[in-house]
Design an enzyme around this catalytic site. Structure first.
Site, PDB file in Angstrom:
ATOM      1  N   ASP A 110       6.295  37.198  64.318  1.00  0.00           N
ATOM      2  CA  ASP A 110       7.405  38.001  65.394  1.00  0.00           C
ATOM      3  C   ASP A 110       8.215  38.717  64.472  1.00  0.00           C
ATOM      4  O   ASP A 110       7.747  39.479  63.671  1.00  0.00           O
ATOM      5  CB  ASP A 110       8.171  36.937  66.095  1.00  0.00           C
ATOM      6  CG  ASP A 110       9.173  37.489  67.143  1.00  0.00           C
ATOM      7  OD1 ASP A 110       8.580  38.036  68.173  1.00  0.00           O
ATOM      8  OD2 ASP A 110      10.519  37.687  66.789  1.00  0.00           O
ATOM      9  N   HIS A 288       2.391  34.210  72.521  1.00  0.00           N
ATOM     10  CA  HIS A 288       3.064  34.866  71.453  1.00  0.00           C
ATOM     11  C   HIS A 288       3.318  33.751  70.401  1.00  0.00           C
ATOM     12  O   HIS A 288       3.633  34.200  69.162  1.00  0.00           O
ATOM     13  CB  HIS A 288       4.420  35.433  72.106  1.00  0.00           C
ATOM     14  CG  HIS A 288       5.251  36.187  71.072  1.00  0.00           C
ATOM     15  ND1 HIS A 288       4.812  37.106  70.317  1.00  0.00           N
ATOM     16  CD2 HIS A 288       6.319  35.880  70.556  1.00  0.00           C
ATOM     17  CE1 HIS A 288       5.663  37.748  69.398  1.00  0.00           C
ATOM     18  NE2 HIS A 288       6.838  36.594  69.656  1.00  0.00           N
TER      19      HIS A 288
END
Length: 310
Positions: A110, A288
């Site tokens: 991320d 994610h």
């Protein structure tokens, strides 16, 4: 996969407060061998790398895992301007200095992925190799990123909504548990809607693990992490010297096939920036939070990559 025991194991590792770049980073060290630095994203902590820390340490690597600037047990400077990408990269260079290391393998997820991609170009001599999870390496945008986002994605796009200091901070901190359970965060409406039932805990996260996050963010709030987003344009301004500079170190990219990030940050652009890309691993059906959701496959890819450097 429920792994409640990892909370106790993580806590038993202990941590050190390390002076770096004018702040302190809370760093968990484990293992011995070639150093690997893990950099987390938003809203995460060094704890997000627990599966990888134990696996790589057992495979002969020395892992150094900080709570990034603004998070957890690390310093949380008040000024928004103290969270641009080059400043955060300076933290990591300072971490290497503190441990008297010339270089390390850097792994980021991320926002941490964005940091390590920049680190590889800003401090190439300190980065032995680099692996990014979920956020591809991309060339410099044609203009300030926020203007592009507003035009293409609108004011409701979460990165745009995050910009006004104090606004998102208050909404996210009002119910940390609910905030941390949000998975589809592409719009401000996701955070502003308190009428729908609280999302369930994902199968890959145990309640004790989740409580580790809730307790930490209840104590710290989310402002430190939000300040990374508030430096998108400042980072763009400060990194003009990196335009056209490629990442020459061995690199690896890992993502989940259902991760919304790779929809608006296409992986195809990576070839323009990575001159020694050793692999692109896309885990089918994964989202994610990939290093926690699919740890065995992520660990295997990272260990193969790191061992192949020799």
């Amino acid at each position: 996969m429920r792994t409640a025991h990892l909370v106790d194991e993580w806590k038993r590792l202990g941590s050190a407060q390390v002076a770096a770049n004018g702040i302190e980073l809370r760093v968990v060290e484990h293992g011995a061998g070639a150093p690997v630095v893990f950099c987390h994203g938003f809203p995460e902590l060094g704890f997000s790398w627990r599966h990888q820390v134990f696996a790589l340490a057992e495979s002969g690597f020395r892992t150094l895992t900080p709570d990034m600037r603004g998070y957890g047990g690390s310093s949380r400077p008040e000024r928004v301007e103290e969270y641009d990408m080059l400043t955060v990269c300076g933290d990591l260079a300072g971490l290497l200095d503190a441990y008297e290391l010339e270089d390390a393998i850097f792994v980021g997820h991320d926002w941490g992925a964005s940091v390590v991609w920049h680190m590889a170009r800003e401090y190439p001599e300190r980065v032995r190799a680099v692996a990014g999870l979920s956020v591809p390496a991309t060339p410099r945008s044609s203009g300030p990123p926020l203007s592009i986002m507003r035009a293409r994605l609108g004011a409701d796009f979460y990165m745009v909504w995050f910009q006004e200091p104090g606004v998102a901070d208050a909404v996210l901190a009002a119910d940390p548990r609910r905030t941390l359970l949000q998975d589809d965060i592409m719009s401000a409406a996701t955070f502003l809607d308190t009428t729908t039932p609280e999302p369930p805990l994902p199968e890959w996260l145990s309640e004790p693990e989740f409580e580790y996050y809730v307790e930490t963010f209840t104590a710290t709030g989310f402002t430190g992490g939000l300040n990374y987003y508030r430096n998108l344009d400042r980072t763009w301004e400060r990194t003009a010297h990196l335009e056209g500079v490629k990442i020459a170190q061995p690199s690896l990219f890992i993502a989940g096939s259902t991760d919304p990030v790779i929809r608006f940050t296409p992986m195809q652009k990576m070839s323009a920036l990575l001159s020694d890309l050793r692999g692109t691993v896309v885990l089918e059906g994964a989202g994610h939070w990939i290093q926690q959701e699919r740890p065995a496959e992520v660990n295997a890819a990272l260990i193969d990559f790191a061992r192949g450097l020799d």
